[in-house]
Scaffold this motif. Structure first.
Motif, PDB file in Angstrom:
ATOM      1  N   PHE A  45       5.091 -15.960  54.304  1.00  0.00           N
ATOM      2  CA  PHE A  45       4.074 -16.679  53.527  1.00  0.00           C
ATOM      3  C   PHE A  45       3.320 -17.651  54.430  1.00  0.00           C
ATOM      4  CE2 PHE A  45       3.209 -20.499  50.820  1.00  0.00           C
ATOM      5  CZ  PHE A  45       2.301 -19.934  49.939  1.00  0.00           C
ATOM      6  N   ALA A  46       4.044 -18.471  55.187  1.00  0.00           N
ATOM      7  CA  ALA A  46       3.403 -19.433  56.081  1.00  0.00           C
ATOM      8  C   ALA A  46       2.614 -18.733  57.182  1.00  0.00           C
ATOM      9  CB  ALA A  46       4.450 -20.371  56.679  1.00  0.00           C
ATOM     10  N   ALA A  47       3.153 -17.609  57.691  1.00  0.00           N
ATOM     11  CA  ALA A  47       2.472 -16.883  58.767  1.00  0.00           C
ATOM     12  C   ALA A  47       1.154 -16.280  58.306  1.00  0.00           C
ATOM     13  CB  ALA A  47       3.376 -15.788  59.319  1.00  0.00           C
ATOM     14  N   SER A  48       0.983 -16.072  57.001  1.00  0.00           N
ATOM     15  CA  SER A  48      -0.252 -15.466  56.511  1.00  0.00           C
ATOM     16  C   SER A  48      -1.457 -16.372  56.738  1.00  0.00           C
ATOM     17  CB  SER A  48      -0.123 -15.099  55.026  1.00  0.00           C
ATOM     18  OG  SER A  48      -0.110 -16.249  54.196  1.00  0.00           O
ATOM     19  N   TRP A  49      -1.240 -17.654  56.982  1.00  0.00           N
ATOM     20  CA  TRP A  49      -2.362 -18.558  57.287  1.00  0.00           C
ATOM     21  C   TRP A  49      -3.009 -18.193  58.622  1.00  0.00           C
ATOM     22  CZ3 TRP A  49       0.235 -19.886  53.139  1.00  0.00           C
ATOM     23  CH2 TRP A  49      -0.340 -20.748  52.197  1.00  0.00           C
ATOM     24  N   ASN A  50      -2.291 -17.451  59.464  1.00  0.00           N
ATOM     25  CA  ASN A  50      -2.881 -17.005  60.727  1.00  0.00           C
ATOM     26  C   ASN A  50      -3.923 -15.907  60.528  1.00  0.00           C
ATOM     27  OD1 ASN A  50      -1.224 -18.716  62.306  1.00  0.00           O
ATOM     28  ND2 ASN A  50       0.454 -17.225  62.214  1.00  0.00           N
ATOM     29  N   ASP A 100     -22.936 -25.106  42.230  1.00  0.00           N
ATOM     30  CA  ASP A 100     -23.852 -24.131  41.650  1.00  0.00           C
ATOM     31  C   ASP A 100     -24.021 -22.890  42.521  1.00  0.00           C
ATOM     32  OD1 ASP A 100     -24.146 -25.830  39.530  1.00  0.00           O
ATOM     33  OD2 ASP A 100     -26.224 -26.376  39.930  1.00  0.00           O
ATOM     34  N   ILE A 101     -22.977 -22.554  43.274  1.00  0.00           N
ATOM     35  CA  ILE A 101     -22.973 -21.362  44.120  1.00  0.00           C
ATOM     36  C   ILE A 101     -21.732 -20.537  43.780  1.00  0.00           C
ATOM     37  CG2 ILE A 101     -22.877 -20.469  46.483  1.00  0.00           C
ATOM     38  CD1 ILE A 101     -24.003 -23.159  47.425  1.00  0.00           C
ATOM     39  N   GLN A 102     -21.914 -19.247  43.597  1.00  0.00           N
ATOM     40  CA  GLN A 102     -20.751 -18.368  43.489  1.00  0.00           C
ATOM     41  C   GLN A 102     -20.268 -18.078  44.907  1.00  0.00           C
ATOM     42  OE1 GLN A 102     -21.323 -14.868  41.095  1.00  0.00           O
ATOM     43  NE2 GLN A 102     -20.869 -16.021  39.239  1.00  0.00           N
ATOM     44  N   ARG A 103     -19.127 -18.632  45.257  1.00  0.00           N
ATOM     45  CA  ARG A 103     -18.609 -18.473  46.612  1.00  0.00           C
ATOM     46  C   ARG A 103     -17.518 -17.398  46.620  1.00  0.00           C
ATOM     47  NH1 ARG A 103     -16.771 -24.195  48.507  1.00  0.00           N
ATOM     48  NH2 ARG A 103     -16.607 -24.634  46.275  1.00  0.00           N
ATOM     49  N   TRP A 104     -17.775 -16.343  47.366  1.00  0.00           N
ATOM     50  CA  TRP A 104     -16.823 -15.246  47.489  1.00  0.00           C
ATOM     51  C   TRP A 104     -16.045 -15.391  48.791  1.00  0.00           C
ATOM     52  CZ3 TRP A 104     -15.779 -11.673  43.778  1.00  0.00           C
ATOM     53  CH2 TRP A 104     -16.696 -11.572  42.719  1.00  0.00           C
ATOM     54  N   PHE A 105     -14.742 -15.472  48.674  1.00  0.00           N
ATOM     55  CA  PHE A 105     -13.875 -15.553  49.844  1.00  0.00           C
ATOM     56  C   PHE A 105     -12.985 -14.319  49.900  1.00  0.00           C
ATOM     57  CE2 PHE A 105     -14.637 -19.957  48.428  1.00  0.00           C
ATOM     58  CZ  PHE A 105     -15.311 -20.418  49.552  1.00  0.00           C
ATOM     59  N   GLU A 106     -12.463 -14.033  51.072  1.00  0.00           N
ATOM     60  CA  GLU A 106     -11.524 -12.923  51.186  1.00  0.00           C
ATOM     61  C   GLU A 106     -10.341 -13.175  50.253  1.00  0.00           C
ATOM     62  OE1 GLU A 106     -10.284 -11.954  55.111  1.00  0.00           O
ATOM     63  OE2 GLU A 106     -12.316 -12.020  55.945  1.00  0.00           O
ATOM     64  N   PRO A 107      -9.866 -12.120  49.579  1.00  0.00           N
ATOM     65  CA  PRO A 107      -8.741 -12.317  48.657  1.00  0.00           C
ATOM     66  C   PRO A 107      -7.447 -12.620  49.391  1.00  0.00           C
ATOM     67  CG  PRO A 107      -9.262  -9.985  48.860  1.00  0.00           C
ATOM     68  CD  PRO A 107     -10.348 -10.726  49.605  1.00  0.00           C
ATOM     69  N   ILE A 108      -6.593 -13.360  48.735  1.00  0.00           N
ATOM     70  CA  ILE A 108      -5.244 -13.552  49.255  1.00  0.00           C
ATOM     71  C   ILE A 108      -4.568 -12.187  49.351  1.00  0.00           C
ATOM     72  CG2 ILE A 108      -2.971 -14.522  48.700  1.00  0.00           C
ATOM     73  CD1 ILE A 108      -4.391 -16.947  47.573  1.00  0.00           C
ATOM     74  N   GLU A 109      -3.891 -11.937  50.458  1.00  0.00           N
ATOM     75  CA  GLU A 109      -3.271 -10.635  50.682  1.00  0.00           C
ATOM     76  C   GLU A 109      -2.296 -10.302  49.550  1.00  0.00           C
ATOM     77  OE1 GLU A 109      -1.506 -11.358  54.440  1.00  0.00           O
ATOM     78  OE2 GLU A 109      -3.329 -10.927  55.579  1.00  0.00           O
ATOM     79  N   PRO A 110      -2.266  -9.036  49.106  1.00  0.00           N
ATOM     80  CA  PRO A 110      -1.386  -8.665  47.989  1.00  0.00           C
ATOM     81  C   PRO A 110       0.073  -9.052  48.200  1.00  0.00           C
ATOM     82  CG  PRO A 110      -2.935  -6.892  48.438  1.00  0.00           C
ATOM     83  CD  PRO A 110      -3.129  -7.905  49.535  1.00  0.00           C
ATOM     84  N   ALA A 111       0.575  -8.897  49.420  1.00  0.00           N
ATOM     85  CA  ALA A 111       1.982  -9.242  49.671  1.00  0.00           C
ATOM     86  C   ALA A 111       2.230 -10.728  49.480  1.00  0.00           C
ATOM     87  CB  ALA A 111       2.374  -8.820  51.090  1.00  0.00           C
ATOM     88  N   HIS A 144      -5.892 -21.367  46.549  1.00  0.00           N
ATOM     89  CA  HIS A 144      -6.678 -21.402  47.773  1.00  0.00           C
ATOM     90  C   HIS A 144      -5.744 -21.628  48.965  1.00  0.00           C
ATOM     91  CE1 HIS A 144     -10.398 -22.270  45.356  1.00  0.00           C
ATOM     92  NE2 HIS A 144      -9.505 -22.870  44.573  1.00  0.00           N
ATOM     93  N   GLN A 145      -5.848 -20.763  49.956  1.00  0.00           N
ATOM     94  CA  GLN A 145      -5.220 -20.999  51.245  1.00  0.00           C
ATOM     95  C   GLN A 145      -6.277 -21.612  52.157  1.00  0.00           C
ATOM     96  OE1 GLN A 145      -3.931 -16.735  51.721  1.00  0.00           O
ATOM     97  NE2 GLN A 145      -2.073 -17.703  52.531  1.00  0.00           N
ATOM     98  N   PHE A 146      -5.975 -22.778  52.719  1.00  0.00           N
ATOM     99  CA  PHE A 146      -6.907 -23.460  53.608  1.00  0.00           C
ATOM    100  C   PHE A 146      -6.267 -23.685  54.975  1.00  0.00           C
ATOM    101  CE2 PHE A 146      -8.510 -25.195  49.530  1.00  0.00           C
ATOM    102  CZ  PHE A 146      -9.869 -24.951  49.674  1.00  0.00           C
ATOM    103  N   ARG A 147      -7.012 -23.402  56.023  1.00  0.00           N
ATOM    104  CA  ARG A 147      -6.661 -23.870  57.369  1.00  0.00           C
ATOM    105  C   ARG A 147      -7.845 -24.681  57.891  1.00  0.00           C
ATOM    106  NH1 ARG A 147      -3.963 -20.500  62.225  1.00  0.00           N
ATOM    107  NH2 ARG A 147      -2.142 -21.260  61.058  1.00  0.00           N
ATOM    108  N   ILE A 148      -7.595 -25.927  58.237  1.00  0.00           N
ATOM    109  CA  ILE A 148      -8.592 -26.787  58.854  1.00  0.00           C
ATOM    110  C   ILE A 148      -8.270 -26.874  60.331  1.00  0.00           C
ATOM    111  CG2 ILE A 148      -9.663 -29.067  58.870  1.00  0.00           C
ATOM    112  CD1 ILE A 148     -10.035 -27.447  56.262  1.00  0.00           C
ATOM    113  N   GLU A 149      -9.228 -26.499  61.154  1.00  0.00           N
ATOM    114  CA  GLU A 149      -9.042 -26.514  62.603  1.00  0.00           C
ATOM    115  C   GLU A 149      -9.830 -27.666  63.209  1.00  0.00           C
ATOM    116  OE1 GLU A 149      -8.238 -21.806  63.420  1.00  0.00           O
ATOM    117  OE2 GLU A 149     -10.319 -22.492  63.408  1.00  0.00           O
ATOM    118  N   ALA A 150      -9.241 -28.275  64.241  1.00  0.00           N
ATOM    119  CA  ALA A 150      -9.882 -29.387  64.930  1.00  0.00           C
ATOM    120  C   ALA A 150      -9.885 -29.115  66.420  1.00  0.00           C
ATOM    121  CB  ALA A 150      -9.149 -30.697  64.635  1.00  0.00           C
ATOM    122  N   SER A 151     -10.852 -29.683  67.109  1.00  0.00           N
ATOM    123  CA  SER A 151     -10.931 -29.576  68.558  1.00  0.00           C
ATOM    124  C   SER A 151     -11.206 -30.951  69.140  1.00  0.00           C
ATOM    125  CB  SER A 151     -12.038 -28.602  68.971  1.00  0.00           C
ATOM    126  OG  SER A 151     -13.308 -29.127  68.620  1.00  0.00           O
TER     127      SER A 151
END
Length: 247
Positions: A45-50, A100-111, A144-151
């Protein structure tokens, strides 16, 4: 006469009822999730964030956020069931940046969507939020799965819209992982901006539970601890609202 202390779940429920929010450390939250089901697939589950896709709706503003999204439905006395993939929508009233935007994101993986960990998290939320609003007969649930990346040159912004409400009834924010980042503090405010509390999700299973109509929430930007190494903050956000309520 000694008065017994409330159970961890009862204490969290009391806090959300009284204050509109509660923070739960991992030592409290993980057993509560396990009481709702198994977490046997947590490493996967945690690895799916990759494998999250980029949030294209933020690309023009240079803020790098990755995410996946899924929708579920639940009756008060029934299971939480996966719904057809659909857009995420918020009105400008709740999201001045992307409303006011329909935002389409990739679906969470079935597994992941059908896996033990997410099902246990949803089961906990169903029972917990249902206890707070027993009059709601059917829930619209978004995950929602979120990954926030910083540099070193750009801070990651978990809430680029600033302190906000989501336009739902209840929100769970659950930390899955954080690597090489500083800050990322969750802040809670009254609608007129008065600070009510703050908490940094530091360990996997640290969580915030929020009654969205009553309080605003936000997260401070994250920066790398070591400038030239990858840095990210992974969270799962689950929202419950009464089915049929528009946003």
């Amino acid at each position: 006469m000694h008065t017994p202390s409330p159970s961890p779940a009862a204490a969290l429920l009391d806090a959300v009822r009284h204050d509109g929010f509660s923070f739960a450390t991992a030592d409290i939250m993980q057993p509560l999730l396990e009481s709702a089901g198994e977490l046997t697939d947590w490493p996967a589950f945690a690895a799916s964030w990759n494998r999250l896709g980029p949030d294209a709706y933020l690309a023009a503003k240079g803020r790098f956020r990755r995410r996946r999204h899924a929708t579920f439905m639940a009756r008060a006395q029934g299971p939480v069931e996966l719904a057809a993939h659909q857009a995420h929508y918020q009105s400008l009233h709740y999201n001045a940046l992307q409303g006011d935007i329909q935002r389409w994101f990739e679906p969470i993986e079935p597994a992941v969507a059908n896996g033990a960990s997410l099902r246990s998290i949803l089961g906990f939320c169903h029972g917990f939020f249902g206890a707070l609003s027993p009059g709601i007969t059917q829930w619209h649930v978004e995950v929602h799965q979120f990954r926030i990346e910083a540099s070193s040159g750009t801070a990651g912004e978990p809430t680029p819209e600033g302190s906000h409400r989501d336009g739902v009834d209840f929100v769970l924010v659950l930390l899955v992982d954080r690597h090489n980042i500083a800050s990322g503090t969750t802040t809670i405010h009254t609608p007129d901006g008065k600070p009510l509390g703050d908490f940094t999700l530091t360990h996997p299973f640290d969580a915030a539970l929020i009654h969205d109509p009553r309080v605003f929430h936000g997260v401070t930007p994250v920066t790398p601890l070591v400038a030239d190494e990858p840095a990210h903050r992974d969270v799962l956000v689950v929202t419950f609202r009464a089915a049929g309520n528009g946003l």
